[in-house]
Design an enzyme around this catalytic site. Structure first.
Site, PDB file in Angstrom:
ATOM      1  N   CYS A 168       0.845  -1.193   0.000  1.00 58.49           N
ATOM      2  CA  CYS A 168       0.000   0.000   0.000  1.00 58.49           C
ATOM      3  C   CYS A 168       0.883   1.248   0.000  1.00 58.49           C
ATOM      4  O   CYS A 168       1.417   1.647   1.047  1.00 58.49           O
ATOM      5  CB  CYS A 168      -0.933   0.015   1.206  1.00 58.49           C
ATOM      6  SG  CYS A 168      -2.006   1.468   1.238  1.00 58.49           S
ATOM      7  N   CYS A 175      -0.291   4.074   2.326  1.00 60.64           N
ATOM      8  CA  CYS A 175       0.019   3.793   3.734  1.00 60.64           C
ATOM      9  C   CYS A 175       1.511   3.958   4.006  1.00 60.64           C
ATOM     10  O   CYS A 175       1.898   4.491   5.052  1.00 60.64           O
ATOM     11  CB  CYS A 175      -0.442   2.387   4.110  1.00 60.64           C
ATOM     12  SG  CYS A 175      -2.236   2.157   3.987  1.00 60.64           S
TER      13      CYS A 175
END
Length: 180
Positions: free
Chosen positions: A131, A134
């Site tokens: 991700c 993230c």
């Protein structure tokens, strides 16, 4: 089991992975809690049985109960957040990035350990889960708390090596289970 046991399970074709397991464990750029929390959160993220058992056993000797639980919590919450935020980032319709997540994630605000440690563990898991949004968020938070590029890289390297070890062992287990 332990990291030493885990290393013995890695076949020769993955010798680099075996050596990296040991060299990362011997590095001192992260505190013991940060390092073994990264190992444990990463092992929980990949979920391969032998890797998980070996690292969990090693971590039990290095981490407090609170840190053990927080590392597992980092893996659990990132398992949810990495999918959600990666999806909102990848979908072409930008509406989703402006919508509130409406997902419970209280453990991030109160993980039971130092915020920096939890962020490092979350970063390692986010690297495994791929991700980018993230990763950017955790890296920025760590930088705000004075964590160096080398420390951030160490957490990512641990995640990468644990992931590779787990993939090797899962592949070997699949081949061993194949009927002759």
């Amino acid at each position: 089991m332990s990291l030493e046991t885990l290393k013995t399970l890695i076949p020769d074709y993955a010798k680099d992975i075996r050596l990296n397991i040991g060299s990362l464990a011997n590095e001192t750029i992260l505190s013991e809690q940060q390092k073994y929390g990264c190992y444990l959160a990463s092992a929980h993220a990949v979920g391969e049985a032998q890797t998980l058992r070996a690292i969990e056993a090693e971590a039990r000797g290095k981490l407090s109960v609170e840190a053990l639980n927080a590392a597992k919590a980092a893996s659990a919450i990132m398992g949810m957040n990495n999918v959600y935020y990666r999806a909102t980032h990848l979908v072409s319709n930008t509406t989703y990035t402006t919508m509130p997540a409406r997902l419970r994630m209280n453990v991030i605000g109160n993980p039971g350990v130092e915020k920096v440690d939890f962020e490092l563990w979350s970063l390692a898991v986010s690297a495994i889960n791929g991700c980018g949004m993230c990763l950017d968020a955790h890296e920025a938070e760590l930088r705000k708390h004075g964590v160096t590029s080398e420390q951030i890289q160490a957490a990512i390297r641990i995640g990468a090596v644990v992931n590779a070890a787990a993939r090797v062992l899962a592949a070997e287990a699949a081949l061993a289970a194949e009927p002759a």
